[in-house]
Design an enzyme around this catalytic site. Sequence first.
Site, short mmCIF file in Angstrom:
data_model
loop_
_atom_site.label_atom_id
_atom_site.label_comp_id
_atom_site.label_asym_id
_atom_site.label_seq_id
_atom_site.Cartn_x
_atom_site.Cartn_y
_atom_site.Cartn_z
N GLU A 286 0.83 -0.96 0.14
CA GLU A 286 -0.13 -0.11 -0.05
C GLU A 286 0.97 1.62 0.07
OE1 GLU A 286 -2.67 0.38 3.30
OE2 GLU A 286 -4.64 -0.87 2.06
N HIS A 307 9.12 -26.91 -0.91
CA HIS A 307 7.65 -27.75 -1.88
C HIS A 307 7.07 -27.52 -2.58
CE1 HIS A 307 10.59 -31.03 0.26
NE2 HIS A 307 10.89 -29.99 1.04
N LYS A 421 -14.08 -0.26 -4.13
CA LYS A 421 -15.74 0.55 -2.86
C LYS A 421 -16.33 1.01 -3.62
CE LYS A 421 -12.66 1.15 1.63
NZ LYS A 421 -12.00 2.57 1.64
#
Length: 444
Positions: A286, A307, A421
């Site tokens: 951010e 792995h 949003k």
Amino acid sequence: MIKINTQNTKNFYTQQEYKQMSECALKAHQLLISGTGKGNDFLGWLDLPVELTSDFLQKIKECAHKLASVSEIIVVTGIGGSYLGARAVIEALGNSLIYLQDTKKRPLIIYAGHNISEDYLADLLQLLDRKDYSVVVISKSGTTTEPALAFRILKSHCERKYGKKAAASRIVAITDESKGALLKLAKSEGFSTFIIPDNVGGRFSVLTPVGLLPIAAAGFDIDALVKGAQDMRELCLNPKVDDNIALQYAVVRNLLYKKGFNTEILANYQPTLVYFSEWWKQLYGESEGKEHKGIFPASVTFSSDLHSMGQYIQQGERHLFETMLWVENAGTKVEIPNDPENLDGLNFLTDKSIHQINHKAFLGTTLAHVDGGVPVMHLTIPQLSAYYIGQLIYFYEFACAISGYMINVNPFDQPGVEDYKRNMFALLGKPGYEELEKELQKRL
Ligand code: PA5
């Protein structure tokens, strides 16, 4: 103190380039310390470790104790910077299998409001039907949808379970001093509240009540956490690259970025550090990822991920560098027993501790990845204690601000977070978003 080792990055740049990048880091340091850089109204975190008074920390501890004394579970309700720091510390310092332990000295911390999963909330409510609990609701803006929704549901559950008055005594709100729906709600319902300082952004807020209250409620030493941050702050203020590990880290990662290594993998060797990596990813993602710039922060937990992601890191596209976080001393000892039959062929490890073997995995992986063309830095912390985690938090915050300034972005805003949003509100039919809804519907 935490140590940094950049030895295995040195083949990827010249000394001259290191010197030039150091000058760039020093300019960023100057901007940060003088408060003259971008986003300078969000520099409150810089001095938090020395501004937190013992009276204030005592108030936090008292509130934590009060919640803990009536709760088997504390539901920390927040998203992004409003929960990741607390979770990072609580999990780093906690028992890996705490969820399965029958007897707990402290309440279990569980999280809500960090997703919009109906199943998650349903599972949580089912659990809360049978457990005594409290809620710490955290939102700086006081209007973030995810925690607000979860809190509405939790508050209603809590009131049904305990009655309105008793429920209010089990709820603590942490939010802005003067604005936001959560503040309004807290005032009108009489919840205890703590304030998030105006000049501290969400992802830099671990050392405010946002992190401190849940961490104290989980039973960890917030004085030691703050002391660790204080000591690291001292070191970070030093304007000499050779003496300042945050500057060294910022210099090397930006040098590598300039050479095309645009993904940084934070690799740890302890499953309890998974959420520390999540916190780190948010902090760097951010803060740096804007204006089409920024190193992409990724994380792995070794040896598990050797792995799964190990193959890619070793031989995939060469745009990765790694920062390996190594914890020098394990908290406990588990040794390999001798087996007279040695059918598994492991007797050469008899009496070695698992940590010693993990250490060889750390060294062996470093060299393998360097040979595969991945620059690797080491950050070593002596042990997983509140003091050293406090150091690590401040180290990463400081280096993040420096790195952001080095690529000339504002490390303290997050304008891009708003876009989803807006679309979500439009698609939900929120008043005022009608035009956008029509536009979006055409594209779906
Ligand atoms: O770092 C940030 O500012 C964000 O990640 C916020 O913490 C996150 O969006 C939650 O915001 P709020 O605390 O306002 O609910």
